[in-house]
Design a protein around this motif. Structure first.
Motif, mmCIF file in Angstrom:
data_model
loop_
_atom_site.group_PDB
_atom_site.id
_atom_site.type_symbol
_atom_site.label_atom_id
_atom_site.label_comp_id
_atom_site.label_asym_id
_atom_site.label_seq_id
_atom_site.Cartn_x
_atom_site.Cartn_y
_atom_site.Cartn_z
ATOM 1 N N SER A 1 4.605 41.549 -19.964
ATOM 2 C CA SER A 1 5.519 42.406 -19.203
ATOM 3 C C SER A 1 5.115 42.461 -17.742
ATOM 4 O O SER A 1 3.936 42.316 -17.408
ATOM 5 N N ARG B 1 6.627 44.648 -13.957
ATOM 6 C CA ARG B 1 7.592 45.567 -13.360
ATOM 7 C C ARG B 1 7.715 45.249 -11.877
ATOM 8 O O ARG B 1 6.713 45.273 -11.153
ATOM 9 N N SER C 1 9.433 46.139 -8.128
ATOM 10 C CA SER C 1 9.963 47.256 -7.352
ATOM 11 C C SER C 1 10.568 46.740 -6.064
ATOM 12 O O SER C 1 10.111 45.729 -5.521
ATOM 13 N N TYR D 1 14.027 49.280 -9.612
ATOM 14 C CA TYR D 1 12.960 48.718 -10.428
ATOM 15 C C TYR D 1 13.557 47.745 -11.452
ATOM 16 O O TYR D 1 14.697 47.904 -11.892
ATOM 17 N N GLN E 1 12.085 46.394 -15.026
ATOM 18 C CA GLN E 1 11.070 46.303 -16.069
ATOM 19 C C GLN E 1 11.387 45.072 -16.913
ATOM 20 O O GLN E 1 12.471 44.993 -17.502
ATOM 21 N N ASN F 1 10.231 42.784 -20.040
ATOM 22 C CA ASN F 1 9.428 42.698 -21.258
ATOM 23 C C ASN F 1 9.731 41.390 -21.991
ATOM 24 O O ASN F 1 10.741 40.744 -21.725
#
Length: 113
Positions: free
Chosen positions: A17, A19, A21, A77, A79, A81
């Motif tokens: 994963s 993330r 921004s 953002y 995310q 996965n």
């Protein structure tokens, strides 16, 4: 135009994963839409995800169920996965403001073992 600054890219193993921004500056109002595009080597830039009015979202079929876009004011953002090698690309933040598109400089995401 607004200024967009991305962060959060890097190297991750398949199944991992990350993330991303993106912070927008230059507007005191809520920017709609904001989102992410990506460009893999030798390929055209493609939509990954957008978030717009009422926090409505739109995803590319290839990332549905794995990626989630969200925002806090004018920071967006992504995310990511269950990353796959085919997700390897430069990810660009996007915003549409004052009838003009704005782009970040991009952040590299590499998915490899």
């Amino acid at each position: 135009q607004v200024q967009l600054v991305e962060s959060g890219g890097g190297l991750v193993q398949p199944g991992g994963s990350l993330r991303l921004s993106c912070a927008a500056s230059g507007s005191g109002f809520r920017i709609n839409p904001m989102g992410w595009y990506r460009q893999a080597p030798g390929k055209e830039r493609e939509l990954v995800a957008l978030i717009g009015h009422g926090d409505s979202t739109n995803y590319a079929d290839s990332v549905k169920g794995r990626f989630t876009i969200s925002r806090d004011k004018n920071t967006v953002y992504l995310q990511m996965n269950s990353l796959k090698p085919e997700d390897t690309a430069v990810y660009y933040c996007y915003a549409y403001w004052n009838a003009m598109p704005s782009w970040g400089k991009g952040t590299l995401v590499t998915v490899s073992s």
